[in-house]
Design a protein around this motif. Structure first.
Motif, mmCIF file in Angstrom:
data_model
loop_
_atom_site.group_PDB
_atom_site.id
_atom_site.type_symbol
_atom_site.label_atom_id
_atom_site.label_comp_id
_atom_site.label_asym_id
_atom_site.label_seq_id
_atom_site.Cartn_x
_atom_site.Cartn_y
_atom_site.Cartn_z
ATOM 1 N N ALA A 73 1.234 -1.166 -0.275
ATOM 2 C CA ALA A 73 -0.249 0.380 0.176
ATOM 3 C C ALA A 73 0.946 1.685 0.070
ATOM 4 C CB ALA A 73 -1.050 0.107 1.001
ATOM 5 N N THR A 74 0.393 1.877 -0.935
ATOM 6 C CA THR A 74 1.014 3.333 -0.677
ATOM 7 C C THR A 74 0.182 4.514 -0.114
ATOM 8 O OG1 THR A 74 2.337 3.061 -2.487
ATOM 9 C CG2 THR A 74 2.514 5.609 -1.910
ATOM 10 N N GLY A 75 0.657 5.592 0.766
ATOM 11 C CA GLY A 75 -0.332 6.635 0.911
ATOM 12 C C GLY A 75 0.431 7.124 2.288
ATOM 13 N N HIS A 76 -0.402 7.495 3.592
ATOM 14 C CA HIS A 76 -0.184 8.317 4.666
ATOM 15 C C HIS A 76 -0.364 8.249 5.985
ATOM 16 C CE1 HIS A 76 -3.040 10.646 3.345
ATOM 17 N NE2 HIS A 76 -3.134 11.258 4.189
ATOM 18 N N PHE A 77 0.370 8.597 7.055
ATOM 19 C CA PHE A 77 -0.044 7.628 7.759
ATOM 20 C C PHE A 77 -0.921 8.894 8.798
ATOM 21 C CE2 PHE A 77 3.372 4.762 8.238
ATOM 22 C CZ PHE A 77 2.366 3.689 8.930
ATOM 23 N N VAL A 78 -1.910 9.071 9.362
ATOM 24 C CA VAL A 78 -3.030 9.879 9.757
ATOM 25 C C VAL A 78 -1.955 10.239 11.188
ATOM 26 C CG1 VAL A 78 -5.088 10.407 10.840
ATOM 27 C CG2 VAL A 78 -4.461 8.821 8.767
ATOM 28 N N GLU A 79 -1.975 11.741 10.961
ATOM 29 C CA GLU A 79 -0.844 12.167 12.153
ATOM 30 C C GLU A 79 -2.302 12.358 13.220
ATOM 31 O OE1 GLU A 79 1.032 16.952 13.387
ATOM 32 O OE2 GLU A 79 0.085 16.680 11.684
ATOM 33 N N GLY A 80 -1.260 12.278 14.480
ATOM 34 C CA GLY A 80 -1.594 12.153 16.003
ATOM 35 C C GLY A 80 -2.554 10.595 16.072
ATOM 36 N N SER A 81 -2.134 9.751 15.025
ATOM 37 C CA SER A 81 -3.603 8.371 15.798
ATOM 38 C C SER A 81 -2.418 7.538 16.056
ATOM 39 C CB SER A 81 -3.918 7.877 13.923
ATOM 40 O OG SER A 81 -2.185 7.492 13.648
ATOM 41 N N ALA A 82 -1.380 6.988 16.737
ATOM 42 C CA ALA A 82 -0.335 6.572 17.032
ATOM 43 C C ALA A 82 -0.593 5.800 18.987
ATOM 44 C CB ALA A 82 1.035 6.757 16.981
ATOM 45 N N PHE A 83 -0.576 4.538 19.027
ATOM 46 C CA PHE A 83 -1.234 3.839 19.816
ATOM 47 C C PHE A 83 -0.222 2.564 20.211
ATOM 48 C CE2 PHE A 83 -3.490 2.146 16.742
ATOM 49 C CZ PHE A 83 -3.716 0.243 16.782
ATOM 50 N N ILE A 113 -6.533 2.157 7.524
ATOM 51 C CA ILE A 113 -6.421 0.935 8.316
ATOM 52 C C ILE A 113 -5.040 0.509 9.009
ATOM 53 C CG2 ILE A 113 -4.732 0.219 6.230
ATOM 54 C CD1 ILE A 113 -6.099 -2.695 6.467
ATOM 55 N N PRO A 114 -5.372 0.335 10.886
ATOM 56 C CA PRO A 114 -4.125 0.103 11.751
ATOM 57 C C PRO A 114 -2.798 -0.735 10.941
ATOM 58 C CG PRO A 114 -6.252 -0.606 12.344
ATOM 59 C CD PRO A 114 -6.740 -0.459 10.687
ATOM 60 N N VAL A 115 -1.529 -0.117 10.853
ATOM 61 C CA VAL A 115 -0.402 -0.989 10.815
ATOM 62 C C VAL A 115 0.661 -0.709 12.016
ATOM 63 C CG1 VAL A 115 1.181 -0.515 9.257
ATOM 64 C CG2 VAL A 115 -1.049 0.491 8.142
ATOM 65 N N VAL A 116 0.539 -2.006 12.277
ATOM 66 C CA VAL A 116 1.318 -2.476 13.443
ATOM 67 C C VAL A 116 2.980 -1.365 12.494
ATOM 68 C CG1 VAL A 116 2.838 -4.197 15.079
ATOM 69 C CG2 VAL A 116 0.044 -3.777 14.259
ATOM 70 N N ARG A 117 3.660 -1.075 13.457
ATOM 71 C CA ARG A 117 5.128 -0.608 12.975
ATOM 72 C C ARG A 117 6.257 -0.994 13.261
ATOM 73 N NH1 ARG A 117 6.219 5.408 14.019
ATOM 74 N NH2 ARG A 117 7.671 5.280 13.195
ATOM 75 N N GLY A 118 6.141 -1.992 14.657
ATOM 76 C CA GLY A 118 6.825 -2.573 15.161
ATOM 77 C C GLY A 118 7.023 -2.875 16.597
ATOM 78 N N TRP A 119 7.939 -3.473 17.367
ATOM 79 C CA TRP A 119 7.505 -3.915 18.984
ATOM 80 C C TRP A 119 8.428 -3.314 19.498
ATOM 81 C CZ3 TRP A 119 10.707 -6.024 22.726
ATOM 82 C CH2 TRP A 119 10.247 -7.349 23.822
ATOM 83 N N GLN A 120 7.761 -2.691 21.005
ATOM 84 C CA GLN A 120 9.328 -2.151 21.971
ATOM 85 C C GLN A 120 8.771 -3.081 22.863
ATOM 86 O OE1 GLN A 120 8.009 1.903 21.804
ATOM 87 N NE2 GLN A 120 6.831 2.117 23.607
ATOM 88 N N GLU A 122 8.760 -1.127 26.598
ATOM 89 C CA GLU A 122 8.712 -0.258 26.905
ATOM 90 C C GLU A 122 7.006 0.252 26.755
ATOM 91 O OE1 GLU A 122 9.470 -1.302 30.758
ATOM 92 O OE2 GLU A 122 10.318 -1.771 30.206
ATOM 93 N N ALA A 123 6.340 0.945 27.679
ATOM 94 C CA ALA A 123 4.807 1.412 27.671
ATOM 95 C C ALA A 123 5.488 3.301 27.024
ATOM 96 C CB ALA A 123 3.842 1.422 28.703
ATOM 97 N N ASP A 124 6.910 2.954 26.263
ATOM 98 C CA ASP A 124 7.061 4.674 25.842
ATOM 99 C C ASP A 124 5.755 5.386 24.548
ATOM 100 O OD1 ASP A 124 9.471 3.818 27.816
ATOM 101 O OD2 ASP A 124 10.782 3.374 26.491
ATOM 102 N N ALA A 125 6.022 6.354 25.216
ATOM 103 C CA ALA A 125 4.857 6.966 24.183
ATOM 104 C C ALA A 125 5.841 6.450 22.647
ATOM 105 C CB ALA A 125 5.768 8.806 24.214
ATOM 106 N N PRO A 126 4.734 5.923 21.507
ATOM 107 C CA PRO A 126 5.719 5.619 20.164
ATOM 108 C C PRO A 126 5.860 6.923 19.137
ATOM 109 C CG PRO A 126 2.974 5.775 20.457
ATOM 110 C CD PRO A 126 3.315 6.247 21.900
ATOM 111 N N ALA A 127 7.139 5.926 18.539
ATOM 112 C CA ALA A 127 7.998 7.060 18.021
ATOM 113 C C ALA A 127 7.269 8.335 17.067
ATOM 114 C CB ALA A 127 8.955 6.651 17.294
ATOM 115 N N ALA A 128 8.078 9.324 16.526
ATOM 116 C CA ALA A 128 7.189 10.162 15.485
ATOM 117 C C ALA A 128 6.736 9.282 14.482
ATOM 118 C CB ALA A 128 8.161 11.407 15.027
ATOM 119 N N LEU A 129 5.767 9.714 13.537
ATOM 120 C CA LEU A 129 4.664 8.479 12.472
ATOM 121 C C LEU A 129 5.879 9.128 11.597
ATOM 122 C CD1 LEU A 129 1.562 9.087 13.029
ATOM 123 C CD2 LEU A 129 2.866 6.641 13.245
#
Length: 299
Positions: A73-83, A113-120, A122-129
């Protein structure tokens, strides 16, 4: 009893029982056949990437044939949607998936559509999109069942549920999510490593057979019904046979009483007391009057 069973009415009833039992057995076989669901081995096709917008459309449920496919897929991440999504294992360690809403180009109604970017860990704030246009490739998976809970307010989710995500983002969403294996933006890596995350790999689900025990229960029920059809026929024949037997016994007793009356009449009423006893006290009052013959069975 065979003589009774060979009566035309019971032969016709047996034919009806056979037809009913045949239908019940067929229904039983159908239920047993429906009790098993074979998952097709699609590993040969799921590993060849296909465009998301051609493979799966929003607004419908995801079926077995849709899931596990590697899509692009080609598109863009929605700002402020990280979780974050809690309770996810990576090399035996429990941690968090980092995900965000992704809007594919050409998606009907601008669905995300939700996209899982990776694993971490700790429950730290997600990295910038990543900003700008992003091209990604990953495995398409079905939406997880929502539990309706979060660990803390505004904290990690317990699952990736399209229903929950759509409410949180106030956007229409695909009924599923993508675990990204690689992503690029402007020719640069935009995958897990670029955000300080560990790469996630989710393989295709193994094929197999699932058993629906409710269908098996129904199948057994139909077999019991088939046997019950023959039991009812046998019981009706047996009852008719017993009525015939009772009639034959009553007829023999009546003939014996008639013989006793005739003997008493022939002796002019001076017969031995035993003859009067056989005829009965009531019948002795009219020794020459024959009693009625017993009615046949079924009357």
């Amino acid at each position: 009893m065979l003589k009774t069973a060979l009566k035309p009415k019971w032969i016709a009833t047996l034919v009806g029982a056979l037809l009913a039992a045949t239908a019940f057995v067929w229904l039983s076989q159908w239920q047993f056949g429906e009790s098993k669901t074979v998952t097709a081995d699609t590993s040969g096709t799921t590993e060849h990437a296909v465009p998301l917008t051609e493979h799966f459309q929003p607004g419908r449920d995801m079926y077995v044939a849709d899931a596990d496919q590697i899509v692009t897929a080609t598109g863009h991440f929605v700002e402020g949607s990280a979780f974050l999504v809690s309770g996810r294992l990576q090399d035996g360690k429990e941690g968090y998936w980092v995900a965000a809403a992704f809007e594919p180009d050409g998606a009907p109604g601008k669905n995300v559509i939700p996209v899982v970017r990776g694993w971490q860990a700790e429950a730290d704030a997600p990295a910038a999109l990543p900003t700008g246009e992003v091209s990604l490739e990953g495995r398409l998976l079905p939406s997880e069942s929502p539990t309706g809970t979060r660990e803390v307010a505004n904290g990690p989710y317990a699952e990736i549920s399209a229903a929950w995500m759509a409410n949180a983002w106030d956007r229409d969403s695909y009924d599923g999510f993508i675990v990204a294996f690689k992503a690029t933006s402007g020719g640069n890596d935009a995958g897990a490593a670029s955000a300080g995350l560990e790469q996630i790999w989710v393989g295709p689900q193994p094929s197999g057979t699932t058993v629906n025990w409710l269908n098996i229960f129904y199948g057994v029920e139909w077999v019991v019904f088939a046997g019950f059809a023959f039991f009812i026929w046998w019981r009706l024949v047996k009852d008719d046979y017993q009525r015939d037997e009772e009639y034959e016994l009553e007829l023999a007793a009546w003939r014996q009483r008639q013989a006793a009356r005739e003997a008493l009449a022939a002796s002019g009423g001076d017969g031995a007391p035993g003859a009067e006893g056989q005829a009965g006290d009531a019948e002795a009052a009219s020794p020459t009057q024959p009693g009625p013959a017993p009615s046949g069975p079924g009357h």
